[in-house]
Design a protein around this motif. Sequence first.
Motif, PDB file in Angstrom:
ATOM      1  N   MET A   1       0.864  -1.086   0.227  1.00 28.27           N
ATOM      2  CA  MET A   1       0.208   0.126  -0.087  1.00 28.27           C
ATOM      3  C   MET A   1       0.634   1.134  -0.078  1.00 28.27           C
ATOM      4  O   MET A   1       1.996   1.234   0.524  1.00 28.27           O
ATOM      5  CB  MET A   1      -0.893   0.018   1.283  1.00 28.27           C
ATOM      6  N   ALA A   7       0.180   9.141  -0.315  1.00 27.51           N
ATOM      7  CA  ALA A   7      -1.085   9.176  -0.759  1.00 27.51           C
ATOM      8  C   ALA A   7      -1.679  10.587  -0.410  1.00 27.51           C
ATOM      9  O   ALA A   7      -2.449  11.232  -1.083  1.00 27.51           O
ATOM     10  CB  ALA A   7      -1.852   8.235   0.402  1.00 27.51           C
ATOM     11  N   TRP A  57      -9.579  -4.324  -5.782  1.00 25.45           N
ATOM     12  CA  TRP A  57      -8.576  -4.198  -6.632  1.00 25.45           C
ATOM     13  C   TRP A  57      -8.029  -5.423  -7.399  1.00 25.45           C
ATOM     14  O   TRP A  57      -6.932  -5.557  -7.915  1.00 25.45           O
ATOM     15  CB  TRP A  57      -7.225  -3.779  -6.109  1.00 25.45           C
ATOM     16  N   ILE A  68      -0.650   0.291  -6.702  1.00 26.71           N
ATOM     17  CA  ILE A  68      -0.111   0.345  -5.139  1.00 26.71           C
ATOM     18  C   ILE A  68      -1.347   1.377  -4.891  1.00 26.71           C
ATOM     19  O   ILE A  68      -1.114   2.834  -5.201  1.00 26.71           O
ATOM     20  CB  ILE A  68       1.271   0.806  -4.910  1.00 26.71           C
ATOM     21  N   PRO A  69      -2.416   0.898  -4.285  1.00 29.57           N
ATOM     22  CA  PRO A  69      -3.410   1.911  -3.673  1.00 29.57           C
ATOM     23  C   PRO A  69      -3.027   2.416  -2.108  1.00 29.57           C
ATOM     24  O   PRO A  69      -2.329   1.854  -1.429  1.00 29.57           O
ATOM     25  CB  PRO A  69      -4.493   0.901  -3.492  1.00 29.57           C
ATOM     26  N   SER A  70      -3.862   3.312  -1.891  1.00 31.98           N
ATOM     27  CA  SER A  70      -3.808   4.068  -0.554  1.00 31.98           C
ATOM     28  C   SER A  70      -4.887   3.226   0.288  1.00 31.98           C
ATOM     29  O   SER A  70      -4.590   3.305   1.652  1.00 31.98           O
ATOM     30  CB  SER A  70      -4.157   5.511  -0.517  1.00 31.98           C
ATOM     31  N   SER A  71      -5.674   2.400  -0.164  1.00 34.41           N
ATOM     32  CA  SER A  71      -6.499   1.515   0.671  1.00 34.41           C
ATOM     33  C   SER A  71      -6.867   0.230   0.048  1.00 34.41           C
ATOM     34  O   SER A  71      -6.877   0.087  -1.245  1.00 34.41           O
ATOM     35  CB  SER A  71      -7.867   2.332   0.821  1.00 34.41           C
ATOM     36  N   LEU A  72      -7.041  -0.831   0.819  1.00 33.43           N
ATOM     37  CA  LEU A  72      -7.200  -2.018   0.257  1.00 33.43           C
ATOM     38  C   LEU A  72      -8.584  -2.232  -0.413  1.00 33.43           C
ATOM     39  O   LEU A  72      -8.819  -3.187  -1.339  1.00 33.43           O
ATOM     40  CB  LEU A  72      -7.089  -3.225   1.361  1.00 33.43           C
ATOM     41  N   THR A  78      -9.595   7.499  -2.944  1.00 29.15           N
ATOM     42  CA  THR A  78      -8.781   6.700  -2.709  1.00 29.15           C
ATOM     43  C   THR A  78      -7.618   6.892  -3.940  1.00 29.15           C
ATOM     44  O   THR A  78      -7.892   7.273  -5.030  1.00 29.15           O
ATOM     45  CB  THR A  78      -9.039   5.079  -3.216  1.00 29.15           C
ATOM     46  N   ALA A  80      -4.014   6.048  -6.028  1.00 27.81           N
ATOM     47  CA  ALA A  80      -3.022   4.735  -6.491  1.00 27.81           C
ATOM     48  C   ALA A  80      -2.075   5.079  -7.276  1.00 27.81           C
ATOM     49  O   ALA A  80      -2.336   5.899  -8.086  1.00 27.81           O
ATOM     50  CB  ALA A  80      -4.038   3.601  -6.898  1.00 27.81           C
TER      51      ALA A  80
END
Length: 184
Positions: A1, A7, A57, A68-72, A78, A80
Amino acid sequence: MLDASAAAELRAAPFSYDEVGATRGDLPKGYVPMRRELHIGQGQEFFELARTALFGWHVHRAAGPKIIPSSLQVAEDTVALVRIGVGPLALKAPVRVVYVVDEPGRAGFAYGTLPGHPEQGEESFLISMDDAERVRFDIVAFSRPGTRLARSSGSLGRAVQERVTERYIEAMVAYTRPDTHQVG
């Protein structure tokens, strides 16, 4: 992440195009439009599986680019970083979620490009279920080159974008097949 500072930096960046949210309706002029749709399954259980694949995702990860996101889980705002390629030659393509749809029979989101992305524009991913419980996956996008490299790549850049879109569809189909379903 993504780490918190990366982010925050992406969230503070302006979109690199003016027509934010336009994948909800008529696509703007001056961009190359793209639409793909596919009937992918049947029934509420299938819809929920496809929703999970999209909001977690999984479709993006399985399609090839490293995300590569900021949140799952996908949510509004959000951010990424999408990396295409390997090592120091990888292209970095920052995006931010523009809107989220999460209602009975419809689920999905759109993200828009941020400065540094090779393209300018927006892409939406929507799962929908009609009254006969047929589940469809739609991808709608509009884009144009946003960097000198993208402009100089000509048809190669467009071909890469179209291939990644096809890979999103292939990933959704693979993820939602009961005999091959995997989380991750």
